[in-house]
Write a protein that holds these residues in place. Structure first.
Motif: not given
Ligand SMILES: [Zn+2]
Length: 273
Positions: A60-64, A82-83, A175-177, A259-261
């Protein structure tokens, strides 16, 4: 003793012959001079590039934070998402197409961000021909038998005429994923088309890559008219296929800096095809 002297003399004359030969190399004016275009092609790294890792993507790291403008410096072909899973990505000739969940296709803008991608500058090492009819499963098996070794990475850029193709998109998330790919992929949008021509862009990763990338083949597709695209789930063709391939012995990846990662729990393992 005499034999030794003869042998010694023979060696000396062989060595002198070598020296003489190198002296007689092509005249300076015939030697290849490196041109600006040579420099441009050699300066493009012959590397299989990846942004984020498969283990993060499935967790679920869906924001790069990789911008499209940066991705273009890593390759002229590529695939990914994509993000916020706001579209599948397929890059061809340096153009990053975005296929949204409703099937709409646009060109990704330089400021757009990417959550996961494989990319490379395609440098053809060879071409092999596959005779039709063929489906996606048999196509992948054939790639396995044609590759020099399953221990290298491979990139493919395959023009193809198809009787049928089944493509997957991605459902956009916020978010939140909460749901990982294991839950999202079974509900992904699916696009089907018949009698269509376009290009398959894909990569092969060896099994030892583990959780960093997905083992095996991964292909995305974009049609010649740029109206159909996405993650390849299945296809059928009655036509012959010429498969240009590019073996990669260098591999590099960048990690998301956010932060997500930083806080992700890397616990769910999931492979797909
Ligand atoms: Zn895909």
């Amino acid at each position: 003793m005499k034999n030794r002297i003869v042998l010694f003399g023979l060696l000396v004359s062989l060595l002198l012959g070598c020296v003489e030969k190198s002296k007689n190399n092509k005249p300076v004016e015939e030697q290849k001079v490196t041109t600006a275009s040579d420099l441009e092609s050699t300066s493009k790294p012959d590397v299989f590039y990846q942004y984020s890792i498969w283990f993060a993507f499935v967790n679920k790291v869906f924001d790069g934070d990789l911008k499209v403008s940066e991705l273009k410096t890593k390759g002229d072909i590529g695939l990914g998402s994509f993000d916020y899973l706001d579209g599948e990505l397929v890059m061809l000739d340096g153009v990053p197409y975005r296929i949204r969940e409703n099937g709409e296709i646009t060109v990704g803008q330089d400021e757009d961000e990417i959550v996961y991608s494989d990319a490379t500058f395609f440098k053809e090492d060879g071409v092999f021909k596959i005779s039709g009819p063929m489906d996606y499963t048999s196509f992948q098996k054939r790639l396995n038998t044609e590759m020099e070794s399953e221990h290298y990475f491979y990139a493919y850029r395959v023009p193809i005429k198809l009787d049928y193709i089944k493509l997957g998109g991605v459902p956009k998330v916020e978010k939140p994923f909460t749901d990982g790919l294991d839950l999202l992929l079974p509900i992904r949008p699916v696009f089907e088309a018949e009698n269509i021509s376009g290009t398959l862009v894909g990569f092969y990763c060896p099994e030892y890559v583990g959780n960093i990338n997905a083992f095996g083949h991964h292909f995305h597709f974009i049609s010649d008219d740029r109206k159909w695209g996405g993650h390849v789930m299945d296809f059928k063709t009655s036509h012959d296929i010429n498969v240009p391939w590019d073996q990669k012995t260098s591999y590099a990846f960048d990690l998301p800096k956010n932060e997500t990662f930083e806080n992700v729990k890397l616990d769910s393992e999931f492979q797909y095809n």
